[in-house]
Design a protein around this motif. Structure first.
Motif, PDB file in Angstrom:
ATOM      1  N   HIS A 262       0.832  -1.195   0.000  1.00 42.03           N
ATOM      2  CA  HIS A 262       0.000   0.000   0.000  1.00 42.03           C
ATOM      3  C   HIS A 262       0.868   1.247   0.000  1.00 42.03           C
ATOM      4  O   HIS A 262       1.879   1.317   0.709  1.00 42.03           O
ATOM      5  N   ILE A 263       0.453   2.233  -0.799  1.00 47.50           N
ATOM      6  CA  ILE A 263       1.066   3.563  -0.742  1.00 47.50           C
ATOM      7  C   ILE A 263       0.192   4.409   0.164  1.00 47.50           C
ATOM      8  O   ILE A 263      -1.003   4.573  -0.088  1.00 47.50           O
ATOM      9  N   VAL A 264       0.771   4.942   1.262  1.00 52.05           N
ATOM     10  CA  VAL A 264       0.020   5.702   2.255  1.00 52.05           C
ATOM     11  C   VAL A 264       0.501   7.146   2.233  1.00 52.05           C
ATOM     12  O   VAL A 264       1.712   7.413   2.303  1.00 52.05           O
ATOM     13  N   VAL A 265      -0.460   8.104   2.133  1.00 47.21           N
ATOM     14  CA  VAL A 265      -0.164   9.532   2.158  1.00 47.21           C
ATOM     15  C   VAL A 265      -0.637  10.097   3.484  1.00 47.21           C
ATOM     16  O   VAL A 265      -1.767   9.805   3.927  1.00 47.21           O
ATOM     17  N   THR A 266       0.203  10.889   4.142  1.00 48.75           N
ATOM     18  CA  THR A 266      -0.122  11.457   5.459  1.00 48.75           C
ATOM     19  C   THR A 266      -0.043  12.978   5.402  1.00 48.75           C
ATOM     20  O   THR A 266       0.914  13.537   4.842  1.00 48.75           O
ATOM     21  N   ASN A 267      -1.082  13.678   5.963  1.00 44.54           N
ATOM     22  CA  ASN A 267      -1.009  15.131   6.138  1.00 44.54           C
ATOM     23  C   ASN A 267      -1.214  15.461   7.606  1.00 44.54           C
ATOM     24  O   ASN A 267      -1.212  14.558   8.462  1.00 44.54           O
TER      25      ASN A 267
END
Length: 821
Positions: A339-344
């Protein structure tokens, strides 16, 4: 007694006309305002006096009337208010958010305005904003009035009117246009707040508040203000308030002109955690640049990206809602895909989706081949299954590179190159390397073997499409020859070949398949075109079994009757049995053509077959048919009794040259068998068939049909017969509606009215006076008597004669007479 005054006051100067109302005014000698006498006194009646008020000073003196009976008593009802001229000196500067404070309010009205001046307490006070009266007002004192502004626009004068007059113009009130928000930039922010945004629109100058949904900020021109009025119809909000992530609020601005309306352009969204909806590419080796699509991927604080928990070293915001990250090392060692996970700053994208899955490409592995064998000539379409095949860059058969492609399920297709018989390894290469050889990747090449040819015969002119079945024939690189002559050939993709036979003399030849390494052969026979020398029987209806004799009929591909394909059987002895196909009536003579293996037969007299059609009725005639019965007028109707009718037509059922009753079922009346008889031979002008039609009810129509060996006659209006009742005359007269009895008199040309009973007035075919036909009669339906009427001119005649009416059902009986005068 003075009870009231109108008006109740006026200016201090003389000249106001005043009407006094009361009682006992008759004979009045004077009117005074306080101690000063009025002028122009006129006693209108005992209850009314008019007078002109003298000059006076501000105050409320009593008005009295003097008569011979005395002077009226002072009372509240007769006080007159002398009022000084009012003045307006200023309005309270309610709009302080502008560079210069002014008195103002929204165009919708409703502002509370303080009016300062003098002499404002005079009676009958009124307040105007331009030409429009104030919505309401309160006189606070002689120097102050508080009024509610009505709706208006632009700059208007505020004036006050009292008994003392109206104030001069020159004190202005400004109506302010309501603000409109047209743009928010940026229109998103963090849920924690603290972002800087710009609010743009029209009529924003002088803003006092800006609201983010239910949260309100104060605006001013102070440099330290959280909401700063740039005085150019823009506001700068330097610290947005906190909000709920994922929620969108309306930003509304308040100015002296009012509150901005809610519009789509004023929306501001608080950020949610990122959502990944797609990646491209979704596979590759380490350091692959991957573009990530979704929502909430761009924030003022930026985002981080991880592949299977390993952080990407490079993340670039593309400015279009997407970001690009480089696949890091480490995640390639994990189970694939990752999985590619993006965090803000709010949170991270979910891993419960498949849109974010990225597969690291590893060296391929081959686990199976389908098929696992093929011809030495190559060209076999082989499906290669295994692991990590989707990113393949090359496929090899025993080291020879070949054409390939990737299926949607991750497997590979490849064409086998030519190779001598034997087993070879199939290997696949990608960016990570070459697959290791195993027993699962072995492909076996074989030499060609012919099992059969179809067809095994063909024309000496060539052109036969011959299917070759056997082993190891596929690939399309095979060479095929007929008796040493090369033929055009192609691979059918199912393990068979198709070759087109070249020209060759009649006889048996060897067909050879050559892979380039080995050959296989079979026999094929060249034949001349078929000929038909006889058919039996040579006539009949459809579905007749016909035996065909001739030459070169063995192996025929088809049989046609007049161009219509027929079912057939090759009897194996040089003859064919075919079933004559059904055809349209009137087909008659057709040629029977055989499509032989060596070519089609040519039409000759010996191949002719004659179709026999079903019968057709062309007319019914009164009487028994015979060779001496010429055709007359057709009969379509008759009396209720049974009828004997002659039938004219085509293809009538018969007994040949004999005469006699035909078999049961040959003639049908309404589908029921009826007696019918063949009258013998004759030419086509004479009906040859007689049918006995049983009696029927009035108005009944029966259909007559015939059967022969080819079928039943089609329904036809010429085969229908209607039973008609004889007419009944019920009255005659010389005038319509008159009862003339049973006998009337007149001369030739006299018009006679005949009342007749028939099923339909159209059934009447004639009228006679005695034996003389009356021509040009008319018919109609009498609505009054509800009867059919005939209007008939009397024909030539003499004496007393019977009047009769004729129909196909017969002639009316006697009983009504006409006497010529």
């Amino acid at each position: 007694v003075v009870t009231s005054l109108s008006p109740g006051g006026g200016p201090t100067a003389a000249g106001t006309a005043v009407t006094l109302v009361g009682t006992g005014f008759t004979g009045a000698t004077g009117v005074k305002f306080g101690t000063v006498a009025a002028t122009n006194v006129s006693v209108v009646s005992d209850t009314q006096i008019t007078a002109t008020a003298p000059a006076g000073s501000a105050g409320t003196p009593n008005v009295t009337v003097t008569t011979p009976g005395g002077t009226s008593v002072a009372a509240n009802g007769n006080k007159y208010a002398y009022t000084a001229l009012p003045t307006v000196t200023s309005l309270t500067k309610s709009c302080t958010s502008y560079a210069t404070a002014i008195a103002c309010g929204p165009e919708a009205g409703g502002s509370s305005v303080v009016i300062n001046g003098t002499n404002l307490t005079g009676g009958n006070a009124r307040v105007y904003f331009g030409q429009t009266a104030a919505t309401s007002f309160v006189v606070n004192s002689a120097t102050k009035i508080t009024a509610v502004a009505p709706a208006g626009a632009g700059l208007v004068d505020v004036t006050v009117s009292t008994y003392g007059g109206t104030t001069a113009a020159g004190i202005g009130f400004t109506y302010i246009v309501a603000p409109v928000v047209q743009n928010i930039s940026p229109a998103v922010g963090t849920a924690a707040g603290g972002d800087t945004i710009t609010v743009s629109g029209t009529d924003l100058i002088g803003a006092t508040r800006v609201a983010f949904g239910a949260t309100t900020l104060t605006c001013s021109r102070a440099l330290t203000a959280v909401c700063f009025d740039n005085e150019d119809d823009t506001l700068t909000v330097s610290i947005t308030p906190a909000g709920v992530g994922g929620k969108t609020v309306d930003i509304r601005v308040t100015t002296p002109g009012g509150l901005s309306d809610i519009v789509p352009e004023d929306q501001f969204s608080y950020l949610l955690p990122p959502v990944v909806t797609g990646i491209s590419p979704n596979s590759g080796p380490i350091f692959t640049s991957v573009t990530i699509s979704g929502t909430n991927l761009s924030t003022p604080d930026g985002v981080t990206v991880a592949f299977g928990g390993y952080s990407a070293a490079s993340v670039v915001d593309n400015g279009d809602g997407t970001i690009t990250a480089m696949a890091p090392q480490g995640a390639d060692t994990l189970p694939q895909p990752v999985h590619i996970v993006v965090t803000n700053s709010i949170g991270q994208s979910s891993t419960e989706v498949v849109a974010d899955l990225f597969t690291y490409v590893l060296a391929p592995a081959v686990t199976s081949l389908t098929p696992s064998s093929g011809a030495e000539s190559g060209g076999e379409l082989v499906t290669i299954s295994g692991d990590y095949l989707t990113e393949a860059t090359a496929v090899y058969f025993d080291g020879t590179q070949t054409e390939f492609g990737v299926f949607g399920d991750g497997s590979i297709w490849a064409y086998s190159p030519s190779h001598p018989a034997g087993a070879v390894d199939v290997t696949v290469e990608n960016a990570a390397g070459l697959s290791v050889t195993t027993a699962s990747d072995v492909f076996t090449y074989g030499s060609p073997v012919i099992w059969s040819l179809s067809p095994t015969r063909g024309s000496v002119l060539g052109g036969a499409y011959v299917t070759i079945s056997g082993d190891f024939l596929g690939g399309g690189a095979m060479a095929v020859s007929f008796g040493g002559i090369l033929a055009q050939v192609w691979d059918n993709g199912d393990g068979t070949l198709t070759a087109i036979s070249p020209e060759h003399v009649a006889g048996e030849v060897i067909v050879t398949v050559d892979s380039g390494y080995e050959t296989s052969s079979a026999t094929f026979t060249y034949m001349d075109a078929a000929t038909v020398t006889g058919i039996s029987p040579a006539s009949g209806p459809g579905f007749t079994q016909v035996t065909i004799t001739g030459t070169n009929l063995l192996g025929a591909a088809g049989v046609d009757f007049g161009g219509v394909a027929a079912d057939f059987i090759d009897n194996g002895d040089g003859t064919i049995t075919a079933t004559a196909p059904p055809v349209a009536a009137g087909t008659g003579v057709v040629d029977v053509i055989v499509h032989g293996a060596g070519g089609d037969s040519i039409a000759v007299a010996d191949d002719e077959f004659t179709y026999i059609d079903a019968p057709e009725i062309t007319g019914l005639y009164d009487g028994v048919a015979s060779v001496d019965f010429p055709l007359g007028q057709p009969v379509t109707a008759g009396p209720l009794a049974s009828a004997v009718l002659a039938i004219g037509g085509e293809n009538l059922p018969n007994l040949g040259a004999a005469t006699g009753d035909l078999p049961t079922g040959t003639c049908l009346v309404n589908g029921i068998n009826a007696r019918c008889r063949w009258s013998g031979s004759g030419n086509y002008l004479y009906p040859m068939l007689t049918v006995w039609v049983p009696a029927g009810a009035a108005g009944t129509t029966v259909a007559i049909t015939l059967k022969n060996s080819s079928g039943t006659s089609a329904p036809s209006p010429y085969g229908k017969y209607t039973f008609v009742a004889a007419p009944v005359v019920t009255g005659v007269s010389l005038n319509p509606g008159e009862d003339g009895g049973t006998s009337i008199n007149g001369s030739v040309g006299t018009y006679v009215f005949i009342t007749v009973v028939v099923a339909d007035i159209g059934d009447v075919t004639g009228v006679k006076f005695g034996g003389v036909v009356a021509y040009d009669f008319a018919s109609y339906f009498d609505d009054v008597t509800q009867t059919y009427q005939l209007l008939v001119p009397v024909p030539d005649g003499s004496g007393t004669v019977d009047i009769t009416v004729q129909t196909a059902g017969g002639t009316s009986g006697p009983g009504f007479r006409f006497t010529y005068l």
